[in-house]
Scaffold this active site. Structure first.
Site, PDB file in Angstrom:
ATOM      1  N   HIS A  85       0.827  -1.212   0.000  1.00  0.00           N
ATOM      2  CA  HIS A  85       0.000   0.000   0.000  1.00  0.00           C
ATOM      3  C   HIS A  85       0.857   1.256   0.000  1.00  0.00           C
ATOM      4  O   HIS A  85       1.918   1.290   0.637  1.00  0.00           O
ATOM      5  CB  HIS A  85      -1.031   0.003   1.132  1.00  0.00           C
ATOM      6  CG  HIS A  85      -0.474  -0.003   2.531  1.00  0.00           C
ATOM      7  ND1 HIS A  85      -0.229   1.144   3.243  1.00  0.00           N
ATOM      8  CD2 HIS A  85      -0.141  -1.024   3.357  1.00  0.00           C
ATOM      9  CE1 HIS A  85       0.219   0.828   4.446  1.00  0.00           C
ATOM     10  NE2 HIS A  85       0.293  -0.475   4.546  1.00  0.00           N
ATOM     11  N   ASP A  87      -0.198   4.347   0.988  1.00  0.00           N
ATOM     12  CA  ASP A  87      -0.507   5.359   2.012  1.00  0.00           C
ATOM     13  C   ASP A  87       0.209   5.068   3.322  1.00  0.00           C
ATOM     14  O   ASP A  87       0.654   3.956   3.589  1.00  0.00           O
ATOM     15  CB  ASP A  87      -2.019   5.450   2.261  1.00  0.00           C
ATOM     16  CG  ASP A  87      -2.590   4.175   2.857  1.00  0.00           C
ATOM     17  OD1 ASP A  87      -2.257   3.087   2.369  1.00  0.00           O
ATOM     18  OD2 ASP A  87      -3.370   4.268   3.828  1.00  0.00           O
ATOM     19  N   ASP A 148       6.132   1.340   6.597  1.00  0.00           N
ATOM     20  CA  ASP A 148       4.786   0.772   6.446  1.00  0.00           C
ATOM     21  C   ASP A 148       4.015   1.688   5.499  1.00  0.00           C
ATOM     22  O   ASP A 148       3.502   2.693   5.920  1.00  0.00           O
ATOM     23  CB  ASP A 148       4.108   0.686   7.817  1.00  0.00           C
ATOM     24  CG  ASP A 148       2.669   0.206   7.742  1.00  0.00           C
ATOM     25  OD1 ASP A 148       2.275  -0.313   6.689  1.00  0.00           O
ATOM     26  OD2 ASP A 148       1.960   0.367   8.752  1.00  0.00           O
ATOM     27  N   GLU A 182      -5.000   1.921   2.721  1.00  0.00           N
ATOM     28  CA  GLU A 182      -5.005   0.694   3.537  1.00  0.00           C
ATOM     29  C   GLU A 182      -5.154   1.045   5.007  1.00  0.00           C
ATOM     30  O   GLU A 182      -5.851   0.373   5.747  1.00  0.00           O
ATOM     31  CB  GLU A 182      -3.692  -0.076   3.326  1.00  0.00           C
ATOM     32  CG  GLU A 182      -3.662  -1.452   3.994  1.00  0.00           C
ATOM     33  CD  GLU A 182      -3.147  -1.450   5.428  1.00  0.00           C
ATOM     34  OE1 GLU A 182      -3.275  -2.483   6.092  1.00  0.00           O
ATOM     35  OE2 GLU A 182      -2.627  -0.417   5.902  1.00  0.00           O
ATOM     36  N   ASP A 205       3.737  -6.455   3.644  1.00  0.00           N
ATOM     37  CA  ASP A 205       3.312  -5.390   4.556  1.00  0.00           C
ATOM     38  C   ASP A 205       3.532  -5.806   6.007  1.00  0.00           C
ATOM     39  O   ASP A 205       2.875  -5.296   6.913  1.00  0.00           O
ATOM     40  CB  ASP A 205       1.817  -5.094   4.297  1.00  0.00           C
ATOM     41  CG  ASP A 205       1.336  -3.840   4.984  1.00  0.00           C
ATOM     42  OD1 ASP A 205       2.183  -3.003   5.350  1.00  0.00           O
ATOM     43  OD2 ASP A 205       0.116  -3.707   5.179  1.00  0.00           O
ATOM     44  N   HIS A 387       3.733   3.292  12.546  1.00  0.00           N
ATOM     45  CA  HIS A 387       2.802   4.369  12.925  1.00  0.00           C
ATOM     46  C   HIS A 387       3.377   5.286  14.000  1.00  0.00           C
ATOM     47  O   HIS A 387       2.630   5.987  14.672  1.00  0.00           O
ATOM     48  CB  HIS A 387       1.435   3.831  13.400  1.00  0.00           C
ATOM     49  CG  HIS A 387       0.753   2.962  12.386  1.00  0.00           C
ATOM     50  ND1 HIS A 387      -0.522   2.475  12.555  1.00  0.00           N
ATOM     51  CD2 HIS A 387       1.160   2.498  11.187  1.00  0.00           C
ATOM     52  CE1 HIS A 387      -0.860   1.750  11.500  1.00  0.00           C
ATOM     53  NE2 HIS A 387       0.160   1.739  10.657  1.00  0.00           N
TER      54      HIS A 387
HETATM   55 ZN   LIG Z   1       0.843  -1.478   6.361  1.00  0.00          ZN
END
Ligand SMILES: [Zn+2]
Length: 428
Positions: A85, A87, A148, A182, A205, A387
């Protein structure tokens, strides 16, 4: 083997500098305009690398094909999809990412230069001990890194690059998919599984080097609503029924040993994560998570029982429980395709990585795809601390992930030809 036109590390450093943060609560896909920038760039680069059928859909999904180079590939080698992904998490800014390379890591804590209060400590990151001698890639401490899932994007792109430069490496048809949104859980709904046309796929991922996941939560969302009766508090005696007390009573009944903050590994949880409080009506949203359907059913039953107990304990309060399915454990399907996990494990081994399987205490795009007819385990990327500002990856993480993908596509060819030999040998 010829090296790629651009190293996976350089590619990664280039992609993480592009802001692709997604945003909750938008009604469009993609949720942010910025994701188009990377999607279009990837499409252009895929064309330059010789990929075919390259297109970016109206929902910012990039599709491309690397055609099979196996002579007389008459469908024996399955069409494999590779997905990542574009994003990054809405939790933290993805603009002005300034990657920092800590070359030849010697052990110890790493202080991030843009904000010295951000420290990667060996205490909280025991895996750092395995990275001595590696080049660790962090941010300057003011943003997330976006490994990520730009690690997934960069490794898949490098695979395409390598296959273009090393045409002697046998592979079947590879379908490439780069998806948007995602991180807000909705992008994949706009992914065209049929047009993608792969028999199996892998999301790239995951985290720790070697980690293959073919199992996720089975997940439901319960909304528990308590209804009371609102009146002016000055004249409430004997009339008012305060739903807030119902909600409070209910929350205290949730077993302490069944919460995300008290569970790990294969143990599921119930997690009240939000709600509203009003005299007339109060409600809690509760996540139900378990790897086994029976465990999930038991958690839902428990929730309903506790809600009834609250209704009995709080005279006048009425209660209603609504439960929605969110996603299901991909293992239910993947157990019928054990070769997908086995091939990924073997590919990692050949890349010199010690592989292992670990269930994801969450969902992946693969969980939804698997139930839409595209069985889809998840492969590591070498990334950590997703994150957050302490997110990191490493040169070895990116290189070993790329190598694993390179072995993976070859293993599918080997296994297909071995199966063909067997069937020929079986003919009398
Ligand atoms: Zn991810």
């Amino acid at each position: 083997m010829m090296p790629p036109r651009e190293s996976v590390v350089d590619r990664f450093l280039r992609y993480v500098r592009i802001d692709t943060q997604s945003r909750e609560g938008e009604s469009t896909t993609p949720s942010t305009e910025t994701q188009w920038t990377l999607a279009r760039m990837l499409a252009e680069e895929l064309r330059e690398l010789g990929a075919e059928d390259v297109r970016v859909s109206e929902f910012c999904m990039v599709y491309a094909t690397v055609p099979s180079n196996v002579t007389d590939d008459d469908g024996a080698v399955p069409v494999i999809g590779l997905l990542a992904h574009v994003d990054t998490s809405p939790a933290l800014t993805g603009a002005n990412v300034k990657p920092v390379i800590h070359r030849d890591y010697r052990g110890g804590d790493i202080v991030l230069p843009g904000d010295p209060s951000q420290r990667l400590t060996t205490e909280q990151n025991p895996l750092l001990a395995t990275l001595v001698g590696d080049d660790i890639i962090t941010t300057d401490g003011t943003t997330l890194l976006g490994s990520d899932d730009k690690a997934g994007v960069a490794t898949i792109m490098t695979l395409v690059d390598l296959l273009a430069r090393n045409t002697g490496i046998p592979h079947g048809t590879i379908r490439i998919g780069f998806t948007a949104d995602e991180e807000i859980g909705v992008g994949i709904d706009k992914f065209d599984v049929e047009a993608f046309g792969a028999q199996f796929a892998y999301t790239v991922d995951g985290g720790e080097l070697g980690e293959i996941s073919d199992e996720t939560w089975s997940a439901r969302l319960a909304t528990v609503t308590f209804s009371g009766k609102s009146t002016h508090p000055g004249t409430a005696k004997g009339v008012m029924v305060n739903a807030i007390h119902g909600l409070a009573d209910f929350l205290t009944r949730l077993p302490n040993d069944m919460l995300p903050e008290t569970t790990e590994g294969r143990v599921g949880f119930v997690h009240p994560y939000g709600g509203v409080m009003d005299v007339e009506e109060s409600s809690a949203k509760v996540l139900l998570r378990d790897f086994d359907m029976s465990g999930l059913e038991a958690k839902e039953a428990l929730l309903r029982t506790l809600a009834e107990e609250t209704a009995r304990a709080c005279p006048g309060v009425r209660v209603r429980v609504e439960v929605k399915e969110q996603y299901r454990n991909m293992k239910e399907v993947l157990r019928h395709h054990p070769e997908l996990t086995e091939n990924a494990l073997e590919a990692a081994r050949r890349a010199g990585v010690a592989p292992f399987t670990r269930p994801v205490r969450g969902g992946t795009d693969g969980s939804k795809l698997t139930f839409r007819g595209l069985p889809c385990p998840n492969i590591f990327t070498g990334g950590h601390n997703f994150h957050g500002k302490l997110e990191f990856n490493s040169r070895r993480g990116l290189e070993k992930t790329t190598e694993t993908l390179l072995h993976l596509v070859q293993i599918f060819v080997e296994r297909a030809s071995r199966a063909a030999e067997h069937s020929i040998a079986g003919v009398p």
